[in-house]
Each structure stands twice: as C-alpha cells, then as structure tokens.
Design an enzyme around this catalytic site. Structure first.
Site, mmCIF file in Angstrom:
data_model
loop_
_atom_site.group_PDB
_atom_site.id
_atom_site.type_symbol
_atom_site.label_atom_id
_atom_site.label_comp_id
_atom_site.label_asym_id
_atom_site.label_seq_id
_atom_site.Cartn_x
_atom_site.Cartn_y
_atom_site.Cartn_z
ATOM 1 C CE LYS A 177 -4.374 -1.689 1.854
ATOM 2 N NZ LYS A 177 -4.135 -3.084 1.514
ATOM 3 C CD GLU A 261 -5.002 6.014 3.339
ATOM 4 O OE1 GLU A 261 -4.005 6.147 2.599
ATOM 5 O OE2 GLU A 261 -5.973 5.309 3.040
ATOM 6 C CG ASN A 296 -13.323 -1.838 6.896
ATOM 7 O OD1 ASN A 296 -13.837 -0.785 6.541
ATOM 8 N ND2 ASN A 296 -12.657 -1.962 8.031
ATOM 9 C CD GLU A 336 -11.042 -2.245 -3.671
ATOM 10 O OE1 GLU A 336 -10.741 -1.778 -2.549
ATOM 11 O OE2 GLU A 336 -11.494 -3.386 -3.829
ATOM 12 C CD GLU A 349 -7.208 -2.467 -1.196
ATOM 13 O OE1 GLU A 349 -6.206 -2.566 -0.460
ATOM 14 O OE2 GLU A 349 -8.215 -3.176 -1.061
ATOM 15 C CG ASN A 351 -8.103 -5.566 -4.679
ATOM 16 O OD1 ASN A 351 -7.326 -5.676 -3.747
ATOM 17 N ND2 ASN A 351 -9.299 -5.022 -4.536
ATOM 18 C CG PHE A 409 -24.564 -5.616 10.399
ATOM 19 C CD1 PHE A 409 -25.913 -5.359 10.234
ATOM 20 C CD2 PHE A 409 -23.799 -4.710 11.103
ATOM 21 C CE1 PHE A 409 -26.495 -4.208 10.761
ATOM 22 C CE2 PHE A 409 -24.366 -3.557 11.638
ATOM 23 C CZ PHE A 409 -25.721 -3.309 11.463
#
Length: 683
Positions: A177, A261, A296, A336, A349, A351, A409
């Site tokens: 990253k 960040e 996430n 993304e 990022e 993928n 969830f």
C-alpha cells in the site's frame, strides 16, 4: 418449543363458526406455530440471458490445460469458461473438499493436503507438484489464497508455466500500500492525504495523526479484506489502533508495517475494473458500486453506480488506466476509490486479481473477464477499444453467506446443506456457486454460499428481480444472511441511492433485527398463515378419510373456520372460508383473498393475496400440526450463546437449543474443533 425459531411466530387455535370442525382436525388445533423468515434457489454460471455474451474464436489457440489454484465458486467459475474455450482443467483440493463441486467439474483433480489452508490451498510446494504432475501449461489463481502472491508467480515462471494474472512487478508494486500510493501519486492519480512512509511506533503514529488531522485510518501496508485496519479519532485510539493493527497485520499477512492517512468520513466505495494486455493496451470497463459493507467487507455490489455522472466516471476510469499503465499491468485488475458526497474521489488500493464481484461488470459489458484473462496471459492483444465498452442495463450482486445476520451483521455459521435450490429458473438471474445439497460449510474456509446476481434493463428491474430471487432461494441446514440482503435492497435509502460505507450501521444502529411487518404485510401474513394451516389440515383429513377405512365416511361440510392467531404476543381473530383454490380470509376487520395451488410438498409456495404475489416457504410440519413458514425474509435464532468458534479469522457463535444448565465444557480457548465434536453439555 426450544431451539431455533424464525421471525414472526404465530400461534393459531381453532374455534367454531357455522359447522363444527370434523373431529380428526380437532386434535391439534390448540397450538399451531407459524414462523416468519426468507426464501431462496440453484447452479453456477446460468441465467435467462447470456450474461457473458463475448464469443470465443475456436481458431485462437490458448492453452491445452489450466490448473485452478482455488476452490469453491471461483474455481467453478473459471472451469466454466475453460470448458467454453475447449481447455482441459485441473482442480486442486484439500482432503475434506474431495467431493466438492469444483472437483467434479474439472477433468482432473489433485489433493494438495489436509483441510487447513496453510497445508493445502496455501501449500505452494504441493500445488507446484500438482502443476508438474498434470503438465498444466497455465495456472489461474482465482481470488484470495495465492492470487496476489508474487513468490507463487515466480515459482511458476521458473517452471515455464504461465500465471494467469499480472507479472510479479505489478503484484509487488500494487500489493504494497505504501509503494502503490507513491506510484499513484506519480501517475497523477488522486490520493488520500497521509504519511507515505512506514510508521515506526505508537509515538510516531500519534505525531503523524496530529499532523494529518483526525480522524485517521491506520492500516496494514500489505493488508486487504478489511484486516489490519483501524479508525482513530484521538491520540488514545491512535495508540490502540497502532498496536492492534500491527498485531493483526503480522498475523494475517506476515508483515506488520503500517501506514496512516486521512479518514474520509461517510464515503462511497466505488471501484473501476481495468483490463490490460502485454502490448501496452489498457481499458477501463466502467465502475462497480460497493458501498454496502460490514467490517470493511462488501455485501451488496452493483454496476453501474447510481451516483456517478459520465464526467466523473470517465475521470475515474482514465486515472485507473493511468495507474495500470504505470506498472505495465497485463490482466484483469481493479482500482478502488473512496468517493465523497461532492464526487471527489481518492485512490484506495489496486487488487491485482479477479474480484469477487466481477459478474456485475460482465453483465453490463457482455465481456467474459476470465476469458479475457486467459487470452492476455497467452499473449494476445485486447480485442476491444475504449469506445467499444458499453453500459447495457443494470446488474446487482448479493453475497450469500452462511452467516447469522443478527450478530454484527453476520458471524459465520457452519453446518451441512440439507436442502439447496438456486432460483435460476427466474428471468435475469445468475448464481455463481460451488456447492450442492449435502455440501458442508466448514470452519476451515470462507462461509460464502454463492454470489447471486440479477440483471435488468434498468436498476428498478434488476432490484425487483433480486427481491424475487432471494424469495425463491432455498437454503436449509445452515443459518444464512438472506434476510439482511433482502432488507437492504428494499430499503428506501438504498433504492434512492443514498448510501455510503456506513449504511448498515446507520440504518440499523442497534443491529439488524429482521423485517418489521407493516400493517398490510401483517394482515397478509396472518391470512396466508391461516390459509396454509387450513389447507394442511384438510390435506391430512383427506389422507385419513381415504386411508383408514374401507367404508366411505360422510363428513359434514365446514362453511368456515374461526382461528385465533398469536403474532408478536398479540391475539388476532381470523375467519377463513374456502372456494376452490382460494381462501377468503377476514383479519381484524380486513377481508383478503388468498389463492395458491397449495402444493404442500414443495419447499416453495407462490401465493396471491388480493393481487399481490408472494413466495413463502414451509420449512417444517410436525405431526401435531405445528408448522414453520418463511415470509418476507426474516430469520431469528433464539438461544443463549454458549461458546464461540473462530473460523477463517471470523467468529462462529453457538446457541443453546433449549433452556438448561451448563454441565461441563469439553473445549478450551485455542482448540481446533470439527463437526460432531462435543463442546458443551447441558443438563
């Protein structure tokens, strides 16, 4: 009754009206339990429309044999395209996956180790042996496992075997990253303000966070899938976040480096599908909206995004292609972005693999992304120009998991699928799965059951088809998240497009509680439940009359039935009369007509209530007259949590099936447990 119950439990008792009940029906009328939940159905890459319409040129030589270094639905998905292209396939599997669908679909299969992923699907040595022994010319890694492992790609290259994905440089550059963010900046891609280096310790983390300004996101440099990420709103949370994120990063990725960040509050998560070849060509294949997430991790995706205009779409696409070209990207990949309310977008990022949600892109473009990856890996140039890439219609994907949606969830559930039917007979439905009736949802692997995709000419049609598909999906034997998926797609905020990555926590601040019946839906449910009850009793009476006596018995005709129905602790008086396939039902002063074939042997039952079509499921019927039915998608599990099992870095909860006292515990924290192991005894 103890054990698992479903949503709107209703108790129905029979009374008198007109004539008396025939005597055999009186024995079980005191208590009849109705339970209210959702519905479902089956098979891999199928739809009423050819969702991947790109043709295959049989004269275009690619590979004779491809090994798929993965399992489950993505392995089945790759095999499907290979068969279309005339390519033989090799499946790998762990010992517990020996009878899995992907193993049966492949031309050959090789066991690469026992159940734990570290000893099988991540066992690089065993997989390389399988490649050599089967003489596979190429390997498709799917997603997860070794799909973004540069060492695996290097091992294949050393054996002169093609890795169906980007080269190792791109994997390395985009997998880190910190490096990917620096490359993105150099390629003039919008990036989130933050610290571009590696954070050394908690004190430095606090200093950097203060400079950036709270809130900040602390995340693993080598991370993905929502692991190793923490949001910090002050110094204390930054110190805690640094400690927990570094520990989780080391555990999950073997790399504890972190970056910090600016945290973009209430963003959308929108990604761009890119496709590049080895000749310097690259395309952007439009966007996917992936904002509905929990922890996430994505839950519902769609293409295109209702939020983007053509100008923003083009800008995002062009920046995604610029980044791909900066690393000479040659395969399918995904860039993304986080997008704020003013349509400012920031690189998140890249993928370097096929995404889970790629089917929605295939639906609106007509491209088969697996086929394109295979062509590119063989060295062919892309067949399309940017101007050729369309947006035709709308596609929605729901990730169907063996999870309990009422716990955070979705906490994973394990078990065996006793009954399983996908809704592929419906128009515009595609189901990517790798399971069948009898399949086990194991503690060792991701609990995904399938990816349910619907396509329509517009978003409204795609969502309606998704609602119908969820109602017609039959899944028995494991707890699943269809109730949550159904609630999301019918939610007014979702329908309006007013969504962000905090959608679930905003809409359900106290957790997901299942579908809350409106007054109209309540009356429909009571009418359907009462009609089903009477239909089942009449069916039982029919078998008794024709099976137990040689002499016909003349029974008095019943003009109507008066029932007492208990729903959510409220008693409702229901009066039903029958004429042919239709019941006329009076519920709390409202009159409704319920029509159906009343085929009680089917797991699905289509009923019409005053012109409104509903699909219900009869989950069980007991000899005493108790029945369990699903209606409008709510599943509730009753029981006290007695222990928690970790699987795939998630937690599986177990509940007590009945009231009791814990007698003894046969496991301790850290133990590996399997199906059938005795964990807790109750008395």
């Amino acid at each position: 009754m103890a054990g698992f119950w479903t949503g709107a439990a209703a108790l129905v008792t029979a009374g008198r009206r007109g004539r008396r009940w025939p005597q055999p029906l009186m024995r079980s009328v005191a208590l009849w339990t109705v339970k209210h939940v959702p519905h479902y159905s089956r098979r891999y890459l199928v739809a009423s429309r050819t969702l991947c319409s790109a043709g295959y040129d049989s004269n275009e030589k690619t590979f004779d044999k491809i090994l798929i270094a993965n399992r489950g639905e993505i392995a089945c998905r790759v095999i499907k395209t290979c068969k279309k292209m005339g390519i033989k396939t090799v499946a790998i599997h762990s010992d517990v996956d020996a009878s899995s669908v992907h193993v049966k679909m492949a031309d050959e299969a090789v066991c690469v180790g026992p159940a734990p992923t570290s000893k099988s699907y991540l066992n690089m040595d065993a997989i390389m042996d399988a490649v050599r022994n089967t003489r596979a010319q190429a390997v498709h890694p799917g997603y997860g496992f070794l799909s973004e492992n540069k060492e695996f790609a290097k091992c294949l290259a050393a054996e002169d075997v093609i890795f169906i994905g980007p080269d190792t440089h791109a994997i390395q550059a985009m997998g880190d990253k910190i490096e990917s963010k620096l490359l993105a900046k150099k390629a003039k891609v919008n990036t989130i303000p933050g610290f571009d280096g590696v954070v050394k310790d908690a004190d430095e983390a606090v200093r950097i966070a203060r400079e950036i300004g709270y809130p900040v996101m602390i995340k693993a440099s080598a991370g993905g899938g929502g692991k190793g990420m923490r949001i910090a709103w002050d110094d204390e949370e930054t110190r805690d976040g640094f400690r927990f994120s570094s520990q989780e990063a080391a555990s999950s990725f073997g790399d504890d480096r972190l970056l910090i960040e600016k945290f973009i509050d209430n963003p959308r998560h929108i990604e761009i599908q890119v496709l590049g070849d080895k000749h310097g060509n690259a395309l952007w294949l439009n966007e996917r909206e992936c904002s509905i997430q929990r922890r996430n991790q994505k839950v519902v995706e769609e293409a295109p995004s209702i939020f983007l205009d053509s100008e923003t779409r083009r800008a995002m696409g062009e920046q995604a292609v610029a980044l791909a070209k900066a690393v000479n990207y040659s395969s399918a990949g995904t860039v993304e972005f986080l997008v704020d309310s003013k349509k400012n977008f920031y690189f998140l990022e890249m993928n370097t693999r096929l995404q889970v949600e790629h089917p929605v892109t295939e639906c609106i473009t007509g491209l088969d992304l697996v086929q394109e990856m295979i062509r590119v890996a063989k060295g062919y140039p892309l067949r399309h120009k940017q101007a050729d890439i369309p947006i035709n219609g709308w596609a929605v994907e729901c990730r169907v998991y063996a999870e309990d949606p009422y716990k955070s969830f979705g906490l994973p559930s394990v078990g065996r699928l006793s009954q399983y039917e996908e809704p592929i007979r419906l128009p515009g439905v595609r189901v990517d799965s790798g399971i069948q009736p009898g399949s086990d949802i194991s503690i060792y692997y991701d609990p995904m059951i399938s990816k349910l995709i619907t396509y329509g000419s517009d978003r409204t049609e795609a969502l309606k088809r998704m609602e119908d598909a969820l109602d017609n999906y039959v899944i028995r034997g494991v707890t699943h998240n269809i109730a949550l998926l159904r609630e999301v797609i019918i939610n007014s905020r979702f329908i309006e497009g007013n969504i962000n990555t905090k959608f679930l926590s905003d809409v359900y601040p106290d957790g997901f509680k299942g579908h809350q019946l409106t007054e109209t839906e309540r009356n429909q449910f009571l009418a359907v439940a009462s009609s089903l009850f009477v239909a089942s009793q009449l069916r039982a009476q029919h078998f008794q009359d024709h099976g137990n006596s040689r002499v016909p018995i003349v029974k008095p005709q019943v003009a109507s039935w008066e029932l007492s129905v208990k729903l959510h602790d409220e008693i409702h008086t229901v009066i039903a009369s029958k004429s042919g396939p239709t019941f006329s039902v009076e519920v709390d002063g409202s009159k409704l007509n319920v029509t159906s074939t009343w085929n009680l042997a089917s797991p699905l039952l289509s009923v019409n209530v005053d012109g409104t079509q509903r699909t219900i499921q009869c989950l069980s019927r007991e000899a005493g007259g108790n029945m369990s039915i699903q209606f409008l998608g709510t599943v509730v599990a009753e029981g006290q949590e007695i222990c928690v099992i970790e699987a795939m870095k998630m937690q599986n909860s177990m509940t007590a099936g009945k009231t009791g006292k814990v007698k003894s515990v046969h496991c301790k924290a850290g133990d590996t447990v399997g199906e059938g192991d005795l964990l807790v005894e109750l008395e």
